[in-house]
Design a protein around this motif. Structure first.
Motif, mmCIF file in Angstrom:
data_model
loop_
_atom_site.group_PDB
_atom_site.id
_atom_site.type_symbol
_atom_site.label_atom_id
_atom_site.label_comp_id
_atom_site.label_asym_id
_atom_site.label_seq_id
_atom_site.Cartn_x
_atom_site.Cartn_y
_atom_site.Cartn_z
ATOM 1 N N HIS A 1 22.697 -2.245 4.159
ATOM 2 C CA HIS A 1 22.558 -2.232 2.701
ATOM 3 C C HIS A 1 23.893 -2.328 1.968
ATOM 4 O O HIS A 1 23.904 -2.509 0.746
ATOM 5 C CB HIS A 1 21.857 -0.941 2.270
ATOM 6 C CG HIS A 1 20.540 -0.711 2.927
ATOM 7 N ND1 HIS A 1 19.460 -1.546 2.740
ATOM 8 C CD2 HIS A 1 20.121 0.253 3.794
ATOM 9 C CE1 HIS A 1 18.429 -1.107 3.453
ATOM 10 N NE2 HIS A 1 18.813 -0.015 4.094
ATOM 11 N N TYR B 1 19.685 -3.081 -5.394
ATOM 12 C CA TYR B 1 18.227 -3.113 -5.259
ATOM 13 C C TYR B 1 17.559 -2.664 -6.548
ATOM 14 O O TYR B 1 17.975 -1.686 -7.174
ATOM 15 C CB TYR B 1 17.773 -2.199 -4.132
ATOM 16 C CG TYR B 1 18.222 -2.631 -2.752
ATOM 17 C CD1 TYR B 1 17.683 -3.759 -2.146
ATOM 18 C CD2 TYR B 1 19.176 -1.902 -2.059
ATOM 19 C CE1 TYR B 1 18.076 -4.148 -0.873
ATOM 20 C CE2 TYR B 1 19.578 -2.280 -0.786
ATOM 21 C CZ TYR B 1 19.026 -3.401 -0.200
ATOM 22 O OH TYR B 1 19.428 -3.782 1.057
ATOM 23 N N ASP C 1 9.773 -6.718 -4.235
ATOM 24 C CA ASP C 1 9.284 -6.223 -2.947
ATOM 25 C C ASP C 1 10.216 -5.175 -2.340
ATOM 26 O O ASP C 1 10.138 -4.878 -1.147
ATOM 27 C CB ASP C 1 9.143 -7.392 -1.950
ATOM 28 C CG ASP C 1 8.037 -8.353 -2.339
ATOM 29 O OD1 ASP C 1 7.015 -7.884 -2.878
ATOM 30 O OD2 ASP C 1 8.183 -9.566 -2.093
ATOM 31 N N VAL C 2 11.101 -4.601 -3.159
ATOM 32 C CA VAL C 2 12.125 -3.710 -2.640
ATOM 33 C C VAL C 2 11.532 -2.491 -1.933
ATOM 34 O O VAL C 2 11.972 -2.109 -0.848
ATOM 35 C CB VAL C 2 13.072 -3.265 -3.769
ATOM 36 C CG1 VAL C 2 13.944 -2.092 -3.331
ATOM 37 C CG2 VAL C 2 13.938 -4.438 -4.203
ATOM 38 N N ARG D 1 8.635 -2.030 -0.445
ATOM 39 C CA ARG D 1 8.057 -2.389 0.860
ATOM 40 C C ARG D 1 9.151 -2.767 1.857
ATOM 41 O O ARG D 1 9.102 -2.377 3.027
ATOM 42 C CB ARG D 1 7.071 -3.546 0.702
ATOM 43 C CG ARG D 1 6.307 -3.871 1.995
ATOM 44 C CD ARG D 1 5.406 -5.076 1.818
ATOM 45 N NE ARG D 1 4.378 -4.853 0.830
ATOM 46 C CZ ARG D 1 3.222 -4.262 1.086
ATOM 47 N NH1 ARG D 1 2.965 -3.798 2.305
ATOM 48 N NH2 ARG D 1 2.315 -4.120 0.129
ATOM 49 N N GLU D 2 10.141 -3.530 1.415
ATOM 50 C CA GLU D 2 11.195 -3.975 2.323
ATOM 51 C C GLU D 2 12.024 -2.811 2.864
ATOM 52 O O GLU D 2 12.422 -2.807 4.030
ATOM 53 C CB GLU D 2 12.112 -4.970 1.604
ATOM 54 C CG GLU D 2 11.459 -6.321 1.316
ATOM 55 C CD GLU D 2 12.338 -7.205 0.454
ATOM 56 O OE1 GLU D 2 13.424 -6.742 0.045
ATOM 57 O OE2 GLU D 2 11.938 -8.343 0.176
#
Length: 286
Positions: free
Chosen positions: A194, A199, A270-271, A273-274
């Motif tokens: 990361h 995000y 989709d952060v 879920r990802e």
């Protein structure tokens, strides 16, 4: 080789994102030091959950230095109110001195050097500042309008069947505090993939104010209608309710952004879920 997990500092540990970050990390077996402004019931609940709690002032670099002794990673939330940039700078100084591995910071979707909100401009400056730390890697999380803010009018919604917020016809995909906590915790538990990223967690779908009102109605089992108020009315009501003048001055600008559909841009994402492996909570669940 030791299998001891790194100690993680969570600032604003009793706050809307700090608390779920702390709880998520504790469930994953990480030692957590939660920094809070004062001793109260929320601080005691953090201790009962297994966190080490320290009381300190985010504007005081000495408190931050003490809080970072023995810490390897941290989550930083700039405090509400004037001079947030001062706190961000104090945190960066202490983090660099402590040679932390990584820091995850909470910023804001609207950040821009020309935004009319002083708080937002200061967050933008902090976003530029944090990556300058030579020894500390940075991850940034920049959500939009949180789901919890709609609950500020829950009494009116429940008693009168009216959802009275100055949202115009703007849309939003509101994230839950728990999803925010899970996203931030994932960046701290396994930061390598990361580092350097930003995000924006959201809920699963864009909602109109009418759809938010209808969801309140479904959960409360009564008719709830959206009754858009003016920003001037918000200012008057917030002032009478005793909200700090600085907060009111900033939120009225964010309401203008909301009415212009700023929070719908690029949403949903989709952060959640990802980064967590599960779908984000919808507003009815929240």
């Amino acid at each position: 080789m030791s299998n001891t997990k790194p100690t993680i500092l969570v600032t604003s540990g009793a706050g809307n994102t700090g608390r779920p970050v702390t709880e998520t990390l504790l469930r994953s077996g990480f030692p957590v030091r939660a920094m809070v402004r004062r001793e109260d019931l929320r601080a005691e609940r953090l201790r009962e959950g297994g966190a080490e709690v320290v009381v300190g002032n985010l504007f005081d670099v000495r408190d931050l230095r003490r809080a970072m002794v023995g810490v390897q990673r941290a989550y930083f939330v700039a405090p509400q109110g004037p001079n947030g940039l001062h706190a961000s700078m104090a945190f960066a100084v202490a983090a660099e001195e402590a040679k932390l591995e990584t820091v995850t910071t909470l910023t804001q979707w609207l950040t821009h050097p020309g935004h009319p909100s002083l708080a937002t401009r200061e967050l933008w400056l902090a976003d530029q500042l944090m990556p300058w730390m030579p020894s500390v890697d940075v991850v940034q999380v920049n959500p939009g309008w949180f789901a919890w803010t709609y609950f500020l009018v829950l009494d009116v919604v429940a008693q009168l069947g009216v959802f009275p917020m100055a949202l115009g016809q703007g849309r939003n995909a509101p994230p839950s505090n728990e999803d925010m906590g899970a996203v931030v915790a994932s960046t701290l538990a396994d930061p390598v993939r990361h580092i350097g990223k930003k995000y924006r967690p959201t809920g699963p779908a864009l909602l109109t104010p009418e759809e938010i009102a209808a969801t309140f109605g479904k959960v409360l089992n009564r008719d709830v209608k959206y009754a858009p108020s003016s920003i001037d009315m918000f200012v008057k009501a917030a002032t009478v309710s005793g909200f700090p003048a600085y907060d009111i001055s900033q939120v009225q600008l964010y309401l203008k952004d909301y009415q212009q559909d700023a929070f719908a841009i690029g949403a949903p994402t989709d952060v959640v879920r990802e980064l967590t492996g599960r779908a984000p909570e919808d507003f009815e669940t929240i």
